[in-house]
Design a protein around this motif. Structure first.
Motif, short mmCIF file in Angstrom:
data_model
loop_
_atom_site.label_atom_id
_atom_site.label_comp_id
_atom_site.label_asym_id
_atom_site.label_seq_id
_atom_site.Cartn_x
_atom_site.Cartn_y
_atom_site.Cartn_z
N ASP A 17 -1.80 153.10 66.58
CA ASP A 17 -2.76 152.42 67.43
C ASP A 17 -3.13 151.12 66.74
O ASP A 17 -2.47 150.67 65.82
CB ASP A 17 -3.99 153.30 67.67
N GLY A 18 -4.22 150.53 67.19
CA GLY A 18 -4.70 149.29 66.58
C GLY A 18 -4.26 148.05 67.30
O GLY A 18 -4.64 146.94 66.90
N THR A 19 -3.45 148.17 68.36
CA THR A 19 -3.00 146.98 69.07
C THR A 19 -4.16 146.29 69.77
O THR A 19 -4.92 146.92 70.52
CB THR A 19 -1.92 147.35 70.11
N ILE A 20 -4.30 145.00 69.52
CA ILE A 20 -5.37 144.20 70.15
C ILE A 20 -4.86 143.57 71.44
O ILE A 20 -5.54 143.55 72.46
CB ILE A 20 -5.85 143.11 69.18
N GLY A 21 -3.65 143.05 71.39
CA GLY A 21 -3.09 142.40 72.58
C GLY A 21 -1.79 141.70 72.26
O GLY A 21 -1.23 141.86 71.16
N PHE A 22 -1.30 140.91 73.22
CA PHE A 22 0.01 140.29 73.11
C PHE A 22 -0.07 138.81 73.47
O PHE A 22 -0.65 138.42 74.48
CB PHE A 22 1.01 140.99 74.03
N GLN A 23 0.53 137.99 72.61
CA GLN A 23 0.64 136.56 72.85
C GLN A 23 2.02 136.27 73.44
O GLN A 23 3.04 136.63 72.87
CB GLN A 23 0.47 135.78 71.53
#
Length: 258
Positions: A174-180
């Motif tokens: 886990d830990g995903t904040i987001g995607f650029q």
């Protein structure tokens, strides 16, 4: 102080190297003749008559406008826009837990490139006298238009990211904040400059990266703009070389004395 002086001398060496690289790039561009498409084709035809096909190699520059390949314009993979060349990068931003040198648990933000790709489909550069095929390979285009630069927060749950035709496995954890999401492209009709090697090694005449290494530039910026940029690098890195070399020598001497 001795170590600081040594670091400064290493920095001076790096600056000197970068200044030399920029200087060589500028001199190579300045010394290469920009040929109309018709003249380059004439040179190729003369070489074929003299030595046969497959032997022509000539360092050259072509200036004109970018035109789509014979089977039509491409579509960029993220924005879906019409183009002759495109490149994208998708970067995951996430948090992770780690222990510092004292064993304390801490959190930090990191990034991971999930997908990065540029199109390799051949296209044309056309001037008033004709057109020449360009093989981009995996090289980038200087000054390509950035048409997408968006950050999307991650929706919790699921470990796949679907973006148009792309399906990316995010892996576990886990830990995903987001995607650029970033994308660059060259639209049909854009002004285009190419510096490379004209060759018929693959059958027809095309300009591509030199087979034995050397300068290969594709750009929507003009040669004049590129030369200005390289010369500014020479000046900047040259000043950096002088300053860090003097500072490193002084610090090294003071460290030895004291």
């Amino acid at each position: 102080m001795i170590w600081i002086g040594l670091v400064a001398l290493v920095a001076a060496a790096i600056c000197g190297f970068l200044a030399r690289v920029a200087s060589v790039r500028a001199r190579v561009m300045e010394s290469t003749e920009t040929l109309p498409a018709r003249d380059l084709s004439a040179l190729h035809e003369a070489a074929v008559e003299a030595a046969g096909k497959g032997h022509f190699r000539y360092r050259s520059e072509i200036v004109g406008e970018a035109r789509p390949p014979e089977n039509g314009a491409l579509r960029s993979e993220l924005a879906g826009l019409e183009c002759v060349w495109h490149r994208h990068r998708i970067t995951r931003k996430y948090e992770e837990t780690y222990r510092d040198s004292e064993g304390n648990r801490k959190r930090r933000t990191r990034t991971q490139v999930l997908s990065e790709h540029s199109s390799s489909t051949a296209f044309f550069v056309r001037d008033a006298t004709g057109q020449v095929v360009i093989h981009p390979g995996e090289h980038e285009v200087v000054g390509a238009e950035k048409v997408l630069d968006r950050f999307d927060a991650h929706s919790r749950g699921g470990h796949r990211l679907e973006i148009g035709p792309l399906s990316l496995d995010l892996g576990g954890g886990d830990g995903t904040i987001g995607f650029q999401r970033e994308e660059w492209l060259v639209r049909p009709g854009s002004p285009f400059y190419v510096h490379g090697e004209a060759t018929d090694a693959d059958g027809g005449l095309a300009v591509t990266a030199p087979a034995e290494g050397g300068l290969f530039i594709m750009s929507v910026k003009s040669e004049k703009e590129l030369l200005r940029r390289e010369n500014n690098k020479v000046l900047g890195f040259g000043i950096g070389t002088a300053v860090t070399a003097v500072a490193g020598a002084v610090l090294l001497v003071l460290g030895i004395i004291y």
